[in-house]
Design an enzyme around this catalytic site. Structure first.
Site, short mmCIF file in Angstrom:
data_model
loop_
_atom_site.label_atom_id
_atom_site.label_comp_id
_atom_site.label_asym_id
_atom_site.label_seq_id
_atom_site.Cartn_x
_atom_site.Cartn_y
_atom_site.Cartn_z
N PHE A 2 40.57 29.39 26.63
CA PHE A 2 41.55 28.42 26.73
C PHE A 2 41.95 28.03 25.20
O PHE A 2 42.60 26.99 24.92
CB PHE A 2 41.08 27.21 27.08
CG PHE A 2 40.36 27.59 28.32
CD1 PHE A 2 40.90 27.71 29.64
CD2 PHE A 2 38.96 27.37 28.46
CE1 PHE A 2 40.32 27.94 30.85
CE2 PHE A 2 38.10 27.59 29.71
CZ PHE A 2 38.93 28.18 30.84
N THR A 6 46.21 34.77 24.72
CA THR A 6 47.32 35.42 25.73
C THR A 6 48.65 35.04 25.39
O THR A 6 49.45 35.80 25.07
CB THR A 6 46.96 35.38 27.18
OG1 THR A 6 45.53 36.04 26.97
CG2 THR A 6 48.02 36.17 27.90
N GLU A 72 42.47 40.64 26.29
CA GLU A 72 41.19 40.70 27.15
C GLU A 72 40.44 42.01 26.40
O GLU A 72 39.66 42.63 27.37
CB GLU A 72 41.16 40.49 28.65
CG GLU A 72 41.93 39.35 29.07
CD GLU A 72 41.28 37.92 28.64
OE1 GLU A 72 40.02 37.99 28.10
OE2 GLU A 72 42.02 37.13 29.01
N ALA A 73 40.62 42.47 25.29
CA ALA A 73 40.11 43.55 24.67
C ALA A 73 38.48 43.33 24.89
O ALA A 73 37.89 44.45 24.58
CB ALA A 73 40.46 43.66 23.22
#
Length: 178
Positions: A2, A6, A72-73
């Site tokens: 949050f 992204t 999201e690595a």
């Protein structure tokens, strides 16, 4: 979680597109929260992406992109570090977003190593839902103890170090963080 990771990847890739650079974005196949075909921020901004199972697939893609985004690595194996170094060595600009700590407050996946080899690191924080301070931890609200639990507000909330540790103590956990 949050904190806008992204959202920041989307912003940077859109700027690269404005500069007439070819871009490609990859995400782990397991991230199906909002879409299988797009990376999507919590504010529902999105970009078309390529879902992959393993980081090495990026190297096999014949996409001529000059700028590579990876979202999201933390869900990829540590091989991602080598993949990113190969891409950067070929002159590609690589933008990676991911959580640096898991729900227990421990280093998560390849992110700490990526931070060590990166030219630039931008660490962004959410806001603690308990006290309003900067949040650097993802507190898992659900009793599920699987290491990877893909979810959002139903499973996690952002917390500062103090409130995170208070939650661990209240739940009976023995975790101590420095």
């Amino acid at each position: 979680m949050f904190s806008g990771k992204t959202e920041e990847v989307i912003r940077r890739l859109k700027r690269a597109t404005i500069a007439n650079q070819q871009v490609a974005i990859y995400k782990p196949e397991m991230d199906t929260r909002y879409s299988r075909e797009n990376i999507v921020s919590h504010d529902y901004n999105q970009l078309s992406s390529i879902s992959i199972k393993m980081a090495e697939e990026i190297l096999y893609d014949k996409n001529p992109a000059q700028v590579i985004g990876i979202d999201e690595a933390q869900f990829f194996s540590k091989i991602l570090v080598r993949v990113v170094q190969i891409l950067a060595g070929k002159g590609k600009r690589v933008i990676v977003a991911g959580l640096d700590m898991d729900y227990l407050g421990r280093p998560f996946g390849p992110i700490p190593e990526l931070m060590a080899v990166a030219e630039y690191v931008t660490k962004i924080h959410a806001i603690c839902v308990i006290c309003g301070s900067l949040a650097s931890h993802s507190y898992r609200k659900s009793p599920n103890t699987e290491h990877v639990l893909v979810g959002e507000k139903e499973h996690y909330e952002p917390r500062c170090r103090y409130c995170f540790n208070q939650g661990i103590e209240e739940s009976g956990g023995a975790q101590l963080l420095l």
